[in-house]
Design a protein around this motif. Structure first.
Motif, PDB file in Angstrom:
ATOM      1  N   PHE A  29      -3.564  -6.515  -5.901  1.00 24.49           N
ATOM      2  CA  PHE A  29      -3.069  -5.267  -7.097  1.00 24.49           C
ATOM      3  C   PHE A  29      -4.671  -4.234  -7.615  1.00 24.49           C
ATOM      4  N   ARG A  54       3.967  -9.786  -6.126  1.00 26.25           N
ATOM      5  CA  ARG A  54       3.346 -10.188  -5.068  1.00 26.25           C
ATOM      6  C   ARG A  54       2.115  -8.705  -4.515  1.00 26.25           C
ATOM      7  N   LYS A  56       0.771  -5.905  -7.746  1.00 30.22           N
ATOM      8  CA  LYS A  56       1.135  -5.696  -9.139  1.00 30.22           C
ATOM      9  C   LYS A  56       0.019  -4.958  -9.341  1.00 30.22           C
ATOM     10  N   ASP A  57       0.309  -3.803 -10.338  1.00 27.34           N
ATOM     11  CA  ASP A  57      -0.104  -2.992 -10.670  1.00 27.34           C
ATOM     12  C   ASP A  57      -0.758  -3.128 -12.089  1.00 27.34           C
ATOM     13  N   THR A  58      -2.036  -2.946 -11.952  1.00 26.59           N
ATOM     14  CA  THR A  58      -2.766  -3.287 -13.161  1.00 26.59           C
ATOM     15  C   THR A  58      -3.006  -2.606 -14.286  1.00 26.59           C
ATOM     16  N   PRO A  59      -3.779  -2.924 -16.072  1.00 24.27           N
ATOM     17  CA  PRO A  59      -4.356  -1.802 -16.581  1.00 24.27           C
ATOM     18  C   PRO A  59      -5.520  -1.511 -15.545  1.00 24.27           C
ATOM     19  N   SER A  61      -8.671  -1.017 -15.603  1.00 20.13           N
ATOM     20  CA  SER A  61      -9.291  -1.684 -15.970  1.00 20.13           C
ATOM     21  C   SER A  61      -9.955  -3.022 -15.185  1.00 20.13           C
ATOM     22  N   GLU A  62     -11.014  -2.020 -14.713  1.00 22.78           N
ATOM     23  CA  GLU A  62     -11.858  -2.362 -12.986  1.00 22.78           C
ATOM     24  C   GLU A  62     -12.407  -3.990 -13.542  1.00 22.78           C
ATOM     25  N   ALA A  63     -12.969  -4.220 -14.411  1.00 24.18           N
ATOM     26  CA  ALA A  63     -13.685  -5.163 -14.852  1.00 24.18           C
ATOM     27  C   ALA A  63     -12.861  -6.316 -14.671  1.00 24.18           C
ATOM     28  N   VAL A  64     -11.601  -6.957 -15.318  1.00 26.61           N
ATOM     29  CA  VAL A  64     -11.126  -7.418 -14.967  1.00 26.61           C
ATOM     30  C   VAL A  64     -10.275  -7.711 -13.712  1.00 26.61           C
ATOM     31  N   CYS A  68     -10.024 -11.348 -12.271  1.00 22.15           N
ATOM     32  CA  CYS A  68      -8.790 -11.518 -11.342  1.00 22.15           C
ATOM     33  C   CYS A  68      -9.524 -12.246 -10.650  1.00 22.15           C
TER      34      CYS A  68
ATOM     35  N   SER B 122     -12.755 -12.749 -17.374  1.00 20.67           N
ATOM     36  CA  SER B 122     -11.163 -12.811 -16.422  1.00 20.67           C
ATOM     37  C   SER B 122     -11.068 -13.456 -15.315  1.00 20.67           C
ATOM     38  N   CYS B 125      -8.451 -15.085 -16.715  1.00 19.51           N
ATOM     39  CA  CYS B 125      -7.016 -14.175 -15.706  1.00 19.51           C
ATOM     40  C   CYS B 125      -6.829 -14.815 -14.980  1.00 19.51           C
ATOM     41  N   GLY B 126      -7.382 -14.302 -13.418  1.00 15.69           N
ATOM     42  CA  GLY B 126      -7.220 -15.273 -12.355  1.00 15.69           C
ATOM     43  C   GLY B 126      -6.972 -16.605 -11.830  1.00 15.69           C
ATOM     44  N   TYR B 133       1.871 -17.566 -10.463  1.00 20.00           N
ATOM     45  CA  TYR B 133       2.125 -17.496  -9.141  1.00 20.00           C
ATOM     46  C   TYR B 133       2.786 -18.377  -8.262  1.00 20.00           C
ATOM     47  N   GLU B 156      -9.897  -6.410 -21.737  1.00 19.58           N
ATOM     48  CA  GLU B 156     -10.166  -5.883 -20.615  1.00 19.58           C
ATOM     49  C   GLU B 156      -9.135  -7.127 -20.105  1.00 19.58           C
ATOM     50  N   LEU B 160      -4.955  -7.879 -19.944  1.00 22.71           N
ATOM     51  CA  LEU B 160      -4.036  -7.797 -18.972  1.00 22.71           C
ATOM     52  C   LEU B 160      -3.363  -8.853 -18.778  1.00 22.71           C
ATOM     53  N   TRP B 164       0.659  -9.345 -18.376  1.00 18.68           N
ATOM     54  CA  TRP B 164       1.204 -10.194 -17.564  1.00 18.68           C
ATOM     55  C   TRP B 164       1.704 -11.458 -17.628  1.00 18.68           C
TER      56      TRP B 164
END
Lengths: 331, 320
Positions: A29, A54, A56-59, A61-64, A68, B122, B125-126, B133, B156, B160, B164
């Motif tokens: 992602f 599998r 995935k485009d994200t917003p 939003s580099e931090a998340v 993530c 975040s 989120c993961g 998934y 963020e 997200l 999602w």
């Protein structure tokens, strides 16, 4: 082994594709990695093969994106996160430095964080100061992270597969000006290059030149030129900066007695200083016949004008001259 | 999922008392310089943390915060290993390498406390992406404070999670102060929950000192999140009785304000609720409280006789 000529970019794509076919816990992602295929087209075709669950485009939003990936990794996936330009990893620093890199140690060895953060570094595209940096040394300074900078298509494939299979957070620094460079790439889907294993790209006896990433082809060109003039250059590519193949470097310096270090990143606080210090502290120091020479980027933000931009990183001519000077004891 | 019955409430009362006595013991240690580093105590916030965790399934996940002792006790924890960690012992949850701010027990879905304000957003989120998934049916509850809702990571992560449709409850324990700065000076809204509107997700504000209300609301939103409807933001209004950390003179608030919140003691509230509703006898609860206090003493004894980690362990577990 069967080889096929392909670009560095396609080799990265192939590594991800092969690993995603093998292990359904591997997902990708990042910004525009889906239908668009990534800002540099690295993931073209993967959305079609693996689908939106599998790939995935994200917003934006580099931090998340980075956090993530860490959270998914610690709970059982093996995510690959793409940060569009290495400059933007600055926005993802908490997730990488304070979270992903720390979890295993801080939790007494109970967690593992098998994630890869792919990001293209380097100048040469006219994108100026905020889209051109080589920040790999920042990550090398954080225990818990591994740092990989492939310089050839084959290395890009084999190292990325190792990074995906590794149980630690790996910062995988691609080189945007190498994306279209071609090379022979092994098609075996078990072609994996262990992290921490360098490669002697040219054997030689007069001087050791250590380089990686975008500067590697320039060093090889200089070495090949000088061979015709009777100067034998040994070119060592560590390929991974953390862990570093210290043994290969030390052995080479002991053999040649002379050391030149070349990279694109700014010289001050850069990784070349680390290699230089490591060699100075090692048994290889006694074998040195000349001071260690660093050829690195100038300590300036990357400028826009193409002539200025080209002037801030070592050229083939400068590398060739430095080698001649060191070998002829002019430095 | 636990039902709102006597058994659940007794367990809730027990964990809240464990949390209170744990914090009081840690505070006592700190006052005497017997614990290294710093700590952020959650006295007064026990209902907010414990009741929220107890409304989850046992195999659901949480991310915890620097003020996380009540949270992880709420999720279910071995008090001995937790106290040992605070004393830096090899028998601690993190083998003495994490301390107060990093209690983690992945085996019960506790993904770890976090020393960085907003650091868990975040990660949650993961963790939720993994559940979605792999279709595990589990959800993630992300603890954070009012202060963390001003971090960029909050925006963020909620955005997200929203697009999602990740199975996360973003659970804000609003204790009215970010260290010394009152909420009114750090945001121009009264309720953090209204921020949910920006992400197109439900937002709720609840009384975090009322364990019954916390339990019922989290149970309700957990069902919503588990059905695949995406994340929810819940704001639990509460108050920390003690200072931000061990060195806080609390010049930013009055004694009267602190006292007024002590009158809203969440443990007393649950005690009175159970007695009034004939769910427990006073004697039973008083006895349980004594047991809880003893459990903490036992944890201290366990920690005290445990060894320090060997110096050789300092370079272990940097990499997997």
């Amino acid at each position: 082994m069967e080889y096929k000529e392909m670009t560095y970019k396609d080799a990265v794509n192939l590594a991800m594709t092969e690993e995603m076919r093998k292990d359904e816990n591997v997902i990708l992602f990042g910004e525009d990695v889906g239908l668009y295929g990534g800002a540099f087209g690295v993931s073209v075709g993967m959305f079609e093969e693996f689908g939106p669950e599998r790939v995935k485009d994200t917003p934006i939003s580099e931090a998340v994106i980075a956090g993530c990936a860490a959270g998914a990794a610690v709970t059982g996936l093996r995510p690959i996160a793409e940060i569009m330009f290495m400059d933007f990893t600055t926005i993802a620093m908490d997730a990488l430095v304070n979270q992903a890199a720390k979890m295993r140690y801080m939790f007494g060895g109970k967690a593992q964080v098998p994630m890869v953060l792919r990001t293209p570094g380097g100048s040469g595209t006219g994108a100026a100061a905020q889209h051109s940096q080589s920040l790999e040394a920042w990550f090398c300074h954080v225990p818990g992270l591994k740092v990989v900078v492939p310089g050839t298509p084959a290395d890009a494939k084999g190292l990325l597969k190792a990074a995906i299979r590794d149980n630690n957070p790996v910062v995988f620094v691609e080189q945007k000006t190498l994306y279209k460079e071609k090379g022979e790439v092994p098609m075996d889907d078990e072609f994996v290059i262990p992290l921490g294993k360098g490669e002697i790209k040219r054997e030689g006896s007069d001087v050791t030149v250590i380089s990686y990433g975008r500067m590697l082809p320039r060093v090889l060109e200089a070495a090949d030129d000088l061979k015709k003039e009777g100067i034998s250059v040994e070119v060592v590519d560590p390929r991974t900066l953390v862990p570093l193949d210290k043994e290969m470097i030390i052995d080479s310096v002991k053999k040649t007695g002379k050391l030149i270090l070349v990279n694109e990143a700014c010289k001050t606080g850069g990784f070349l200083g680390e290699i230089s210090a490591m060699v100075s502290e090692s048994e290889a120091f006694d074998y040195l016949d000349a001071p260690i020479v660093r050829l690195a980027g100038l300590d300036v933000p990357v400028p826009y004008n193409p002539e200025l931009e080209a002037a801030i990183v070592p050229s083939v001519d400068q590398i060739r001259q430095a080698i001649v000077d060191v070998v002829t004891n002019k430095r | 999922m636990a039902e709102m019955n006597k058994e659940t409430l007794i367990e809730m009362y027990k964990r809240m008392n464990h949390a209170r006595f744990f914090e009081e013991k840690v505070s006592w240690f700190f006052a005497r310089g017997m614990i290294h580093g710093t700590t952020h105590l959650s006295v007064g916030q026990e209902a907010s943390a414990v009741a929220a965790c107890m409304a989850l399934n046992d195999d659901d996940l949480i991310t915890s915060t620097h003020r996380g002792h009540s949270q992880v006790i709420g999720k279910g924890i071995d008090l001995n290993k937790m106290m040992a960690e605070l004393l830096g012992k090899i028998t601690g949850y993190c083998k003495g390498k994490g301390g107060s701010m990093h209690i983690a027990d992945l085996s019960v879905g506790n993904l770890g406390a976090n020393g960085v304000v907003g650091g868990g957003h975040s990660l949650a989120c993961g963790a939720a992406l993994t559940q979605q998934y792999q279709d595990t049916g589990k959800i993630v509850l992300c603890f954070f404070g009012d202060g963390a809702s001003n971090e960029g990571s909050f925006h963020e992560a909620l955005n997200l999670a929203s697009v999602w449709k990740l199975p996360v409850i973003f659970y804000c324990e609003n204790n009215l102060y970010g260290m010394s700065v009152p909420q009114s000076a750090s945001m121009n809204i009264k309720d953090v929950a209204v921020r949910a509107d920006s992400y197109g997700i439900p937002g709720h504000t609840i009384d975090g000192n009322n364990a019954i209300e916390v339990f019922n609301k989290i149970k309700e939103v957990a069902a919503y999140v588990r059905e695949g409807n995406g994340p929810v933001l819940v704001e639990s209004k509460t108050y920390r009785w003690l200072g931000h950390s061990k060195s806080d003179a609390q010049a930013y608030r009055t004694k009267e304000e602190v006292e007024s919140w002590k009158e809203k003691d969440p443990i007393n509230y649950l005690y009175n609720y159970m007695v009034t509703n004939d769910m427990a006898e006073k004697e039973e609860l008083d006895e349980l409280k004594k047991t809880c206090k003893q459990d903490i003493e036992d944890a201290v004894a366990f920690a005290n006789v445990s060894d320090n980690p060997p110096l050789s362990s300092v370079t272990e577990d940097v990499y997997a």
